[in-house]
Design a protein around this motif. Structure first.
Motif, PDB file in Angstrom:
ATOM      1  N   HIS A  21     -45.940 -40.199  66.112  1.00 39.83           N
ATOM      2  CA  HIS A  21     -45.979 -39.770  67.513  1.00 39.83           C
ATOM      3  C   HIS A  21     -46.735 -40.749  68.402  1.00 39.83           C
ATOM      4  O   HIS A  21     -46.486 -40.812  69.593  1.00 39.83           O
ATOM      5  N   PHE A  24     -43.718 -43.692  68.645  1.00 37.72           N
ATOM      6  CA  PHE A  24     -42.363 -43.310  69.039  1.00 37.72           C
ATOM      7  C   PHE A  24     -42.383 -41.913  69.640  1.00 37.72           C
ATOM      8  O   PHE A  24     -42.326 -40.919  68.927  1.00 37.72           O
ATOM      9  N   ARG A  25     -42.430 -41.834  70.936  1.00 39.43           N
ATOM     10  CA  ARG A  25     -42.573 -40.550  71.634  1.00 39.43           C
ATOM     11  C   ARG A  25     -41.374 -39.612  71.441  1.00 39.43           C
ATOM     12  O   ARG A  25     -41.518 -38.412  71.494  1.00 39.43           O
ATOM     13  N   ASN A  26     -40.184 -40.165  71.232  1.00 34.49           N
ATOM     14  CA  ASN A  26     -38.995 -39.315  71.130  1.00 34.49           C
ATOM     15  C   ASN A  26     -38.607 -38.986  69.682  1.00 34.49           C
ATOM     16  O   ASN A  26     -37.551 -38.425  69.449  1.00 34.49           O
ATOM     17  N   VAL A  27     -39.459 -39.337  68.714  1.00 34.43           N
ATOM     18  CA  VAL A  27     -39.228 -38.976  67.312  1.00 34.43           C
ATOM     19  C   VAL A  27     -40.120 -37.797  66.978  1.00 34.43           C
ATOM     20  O   VAL A  27     -41.311 -37.797  67.279  1.00 34.43           O
ATOM     21  N   ARG A  28     -39.523 -36.781  66.379  1.00 34.97           N
ATOM     22  CA  ARG A  28     -40.301 -35.590  65.988  1.00 34.97           C
ATOM     23  C   ARG A  28     -40.289 -35.443  64.477  1.00 34.97           C
ATOM     24  O   ARG A  28     -39.255 -35.583  63.844  1.00 34.97           O
ATOM     25  N   GLY A  49     -31.487 -31.520  66.153  1.00 35.64           N
ATOM     26  CA  GLY A  49     -31.581 -32.879  66.643  1.00 35.64           C
ATOM     27  C   GLY A  49     -30.858 -33.832  65.723  1.00 35.64           C
ATOM     28  O   GLY A  49     -30.181 -33.432  64.787  1.00 35.64           O
ATOM     29  N   GLY A  55     -30.223 -41.760  63.998  1.00 32.53           N
ATOM     30  CA  GLY A  55     -30.730 -42.389  65.212  1.00 32.53           C
ATOM     31  C   GLY A  55     -30.925 -43.884  65.035  1.00 32.53           C
ATOM     32  O   GLY A  55     -30.605 -44.674  65.927  1.00 32.53           O
ATOM     33  N   TYR A  59     -28.953 -46.878  67.005  1.00 32.88           N
ATOM     34  CA  TYR A  59     -29.727 -47.904  67.695  1.00 32.88           C
ATOM     35  C   TYR A  59     -29.266 -49.297  67.277  1.00 32.88           C
ATOM     36  O   TYR A  59     -28.994 -50.159  68.123  1.00 32.88           O
TER      37      TYR A  59
END
Length: 68
Positions: A21, A24-28, A49, A55, A59
């Motif tokens: 976190h 990489f803000r958009n990885v949970r 998701g 993902g 990319y």
């Protein structure tokens, strides 16, 4: 087959989640419910998701297209 302990898996999910976190803000990463985890069961957060591997594939496919 080697022995696997899901209580350790819960601990690892917590550690990985904190590290990922930051970068990489958009990885949970699913949050484990450690009080419910046992050696044989790991109970964790569920959410919809894209899987991380999917993902990453998207990319790099996009990157390859842009670079020809």
């Amino acid at each position: 087959m080697t022995e696997f302990d899901y209580t350790r898996e819960g601990w690892a999910l917590d550690e990985i989640g904190r590290g990922v976190h930051k970068e990489f803000r958009n990885v949970r990463i699913p949050v484990p419910y450690r009080e419910l985890c046992t050696r044989r069961v790991c109970v964790m957060e569920r959410f919809d998701g894209v899987k991380l591997i999917e993902g990453l594939q998207r990319y790099y496919e996009g990157l390859a297209r842009r670079r020809g």
